[in-house]
Design a protein around this motif. Structure first.
Motif, PDB file in Angstrom:
ATOM      1  N   GLN A 306      85.258 -72.259  -7.261  1.00  0.00           N
ATOM      2  CA  GLN A 306      85.685 -71.411  -8.333  1.00  0.00           C
ATOM      3  C   GLN A 306      87.223 -71.215  -8.387  1.00  0.00           C
ATOM      4  O   GLN A 306      87.774 -71.304  -9.757  1.00  0.00           O
ATOM      5  N   ASP A 307      87.887 -71.120  -7.454  1.00  0.00           N
ATOM      6  CA  ASP A 307      89.593 -70.993  -7.411  1.00  0.00           C
ATOM      7  C   ASP A 307      89.741 -72.538  -8.035  1.00  0.00           C
ATOM      8  O   ASP A 307      90.982 -72.586  -8.818  1.00  0.00           O
ATOM      9  N   LEU A 308      89.475 -73.781  -7.374  1.00  0.00           N
ATOM     10  CA  LEU A 308      89.970 -74.875  -7.759  1.00  0.00           C
ATOM     11  C   LEU A 308      89.723 -75.293  -9.436  1.00  0.00           C
ATOM     12  O   LEU A 308      90.563 -75.475 -10.294  1.00  0.00           O
ATOM     13  N   CYS A 309      88.594 -74.897  -9.805  1.00  0.00           N
ATOM     14  CA  CYS A 309      88.006 -74.827 -11.126  1.00  0.00           C
ATOM     15  C   CYS A 309      89.247 -74.101 -12.285  1.00  0.00           C
ATOM     16  O   CYS A 309      89.688 -74.655 -13.045  1.00  0.00           O
ATOM     17  N   CYS A 310      89.342 -72.967 -11.685  1.00  0.00           N
ATOM     18  CA  CYS A 310      90.519 -71.971 -12.289  1.00  0.00           C
ATOM     19  C   CYS A 310      91.774 -72.653 -12.341  1.00  0.00           C
ATOM     20  O   CYS A 310      92.371 -72.530 -13.599  1.00  0.00           O
ATOM     21  N   ARG A 311      92.143 -73.181 -11.364  1.00  0.00           N
ATOM     22  CA  ARG A 311      93.509 -73.757 -11.235  1.00  0.00           C
ATOM     23  C   ARG A 311      93.595 -74.857 -12.224  1.00  0.00           C
ATOM     24  O   ARG A 311      94.730 -75.125 -12.938  1.00  0.00           O
ATOM     25  N   PHE A 312      92.633 -75.915 -12.132  1.00  0.00           N
ATOM     26  CA  PHE A 312      92.613 -76.848 -13.108  1.00  0.00           C
ATOM     27  C   PHE A 312      92.608 -76.508 -14.644  1.00  0.00           C
ATOM     28  O   PHE A 312      93.305 -76.857 -15.425  1.00  0.00           O
TER      29      PHE A 312
END
Length: 435
Positions: A306-312
């Motif tokens: 979730q966090d990595l996708c939001c960051r990207f």
């Protein structure tokens, strides 16, 4: 060359910001452009995540492939006018290979390949030789024609001159991507005098050479390539986006293998994660598909994905520091321990990324990625290797430059609401490395 394709009744043109016009006169080329496999390249960016650094870099493999074809067409046109060494029977093989050389690229190209251990050149050959529209069109020129085109791209074709025109230290592929990438990123580094280079190019049995009177144009090309790699292709912000993209794909694959129940099952990835991807599965993957899943995975229960996708998706990228891997290893155990303690998985949030390039090399027989040198043609017919005539090129010949950076989520470390002491210690260790 025999075949069912001839010359179009009326020339087709594509308006192009780099070459002004791309001219298509051959029915074969026009048919190849219309295949579903080639049209897919409209949905694969040329520069992967670079659009997150240079906002104009939205151009595609489709643009680039047409550009390489156009440069190859002009190379051949020049050689046909002037040179008895050029075999006109090779013309359509060259043009087809130039057009199709990147047809096997996947979404976000090189980042995708690193995670899933795929090779776009192998997929290119599969598309050319497999049950595809591209293969059916090529086969219209004869049963052996697809293999000829695939062999050029694989660098195994018997005519080495043909191979050198699309794959060498100065070729149609490199000339287009330098000019095109410079145009769309808005930088001036990639500019060089392509017209002059094409005018002084001469065919020999094994490769194209360049009249010594055009040496300065070739020097300019080599330096343009050097600058583009370090100012654009290896830009640290782009690399940060690539690190996050790679970690998203790694995490999704890891969760899939553990039997994690995705809220939106990644059916486009299933065969890829299982190591059973077919050509048809591969051709369904493009960047719109990848970004759809990244958008959906922002709502996943797994906090890392979730966090990595939001960051990207929101461009909240990792920060970086310069890194000497040998020194960094001294603090690596403590950093890993601290990251784990504060709830950040080091495998996903503490990443060393390295980039290296060799801008020009002379002949090194037997070595990996063996390179043919660029030769200059003297008035008396002798050939002279470029770095022996050019002080500028000699200064960078054979010198591999490597750059290492350590990427981490600085925003999470600056949030002192929890684990303040540990986060402060991490920042102290990292900043000490930066000097």
């Amino acid at each position: 060359m025999a075949g069912r394709f001839g010359i179009l009744d009326e020339e087709k043109v594509f308006k192009d910001p780099v070459h002004r016009y791309i001219h298509v006169r051959d029915e074969l080329i026009w048919e190849l452009i219309g295949t579903r496999e080639f049209q897919r390249l409209r949905r694969v960016r040329q520069l992967g995540t670079t659009y997150l650094t240079f906002h104009g870099a939205e151009h595609t493999r489709f643009n680039h492939s047409l550009g390489v074809y156009e440069i190859m067409r002009r190379m051949i046109e020049n050689m046909e006018k002037k040179e008895p060494l050029w075999d006109p029977e090779e013309r359509l093989v060259c043009l087809s290979a130039a057009l199709l050389h990147d047809i096997g690229h996947g979404p976000f190209s090189h980042s995708f390949e690193k995670v899933f251990h795929t090779d776009h050149e192998e997929w290119t050959r599969e598309i050319i030789l497999g049950d595809t529209e591209v293969n059916r069109v090529l086969s219209g020129m004869g049963a052996d024609f697809p293999k000829k085109v695939a062999d050029v791209i694989a660098k195994t074709y018997t005519n080495k001159l043909v191979v050198s025109l699309i794959s060498s230290q100065i070729d149609a592929d490199r000339m287009d991507y330098l000019l095109r990438d410079a145009f769309y990123t808005g930088v001036s580094y990639g500019q060089f005098d392509m017209e002059r280079i094409l005018r002084v190019m001469r065919p020999t049995e094994d490769q194209a050479v360049f009249k010594i009177s055009g040496m300065h144009a070739v020097e300019d090309y080599i330096m343009s390539r050097y600058q583009m790699y370090w100012q654009v292709y290896f830009h640290p912000v782009t690399r940060s986006a690539e690190v996050i993209l790679s970690k998203i794909l790694h995490r999704a694959k890891e969760l899939y293998e553990k039997g994690y129940e995705f809220q939106d099952k990644p059916k486009h990835f299933s065969s890829l994660f299982a190591g059973k991807m077919t050509l048809e599965d591969y051709l369904k993957l493009d960047e719109s598909v990848i970004l759809y899943y990244f958008q959906e995975w922002q709502e996943e229960k797994d906090p890392i994905l979730q966090d990595l996708c939001c960051r990207f998706m929101d461009r909240r990228l990792f920060k970086y520091i310069e890194c000497d891997p040998s020194v960094q290893m001294e603090i690596w155990p403590e950093l890993n321990q601290l990251f784990t303690k504060i709830g950040l998985e080091p495998n996903y949030y503490l990443v060393i990324d390295s980039s290296s390039d060799l801008p020009y090399d002379f002949y090194r027989p037997g070595e990996e990625e063996e390179r043919l040198p660029i030769h200059l043609l003297k008035p008396n017919g002798d050939l002279r290797e470029l770095s022996r005539e050019s002080d500028i090129v000699e200064a960078i010949s054979g010198k591999k430059r490597t750059d290492h950076k350590l990427y981490f989520p600085k925003d999470l470390l600056e949030d002192k609401s929890k684990f303040a002491e540990e986060k402060q210690r991490i920042l102290e260790l990292l900043m000490a490395q930066e000097g």
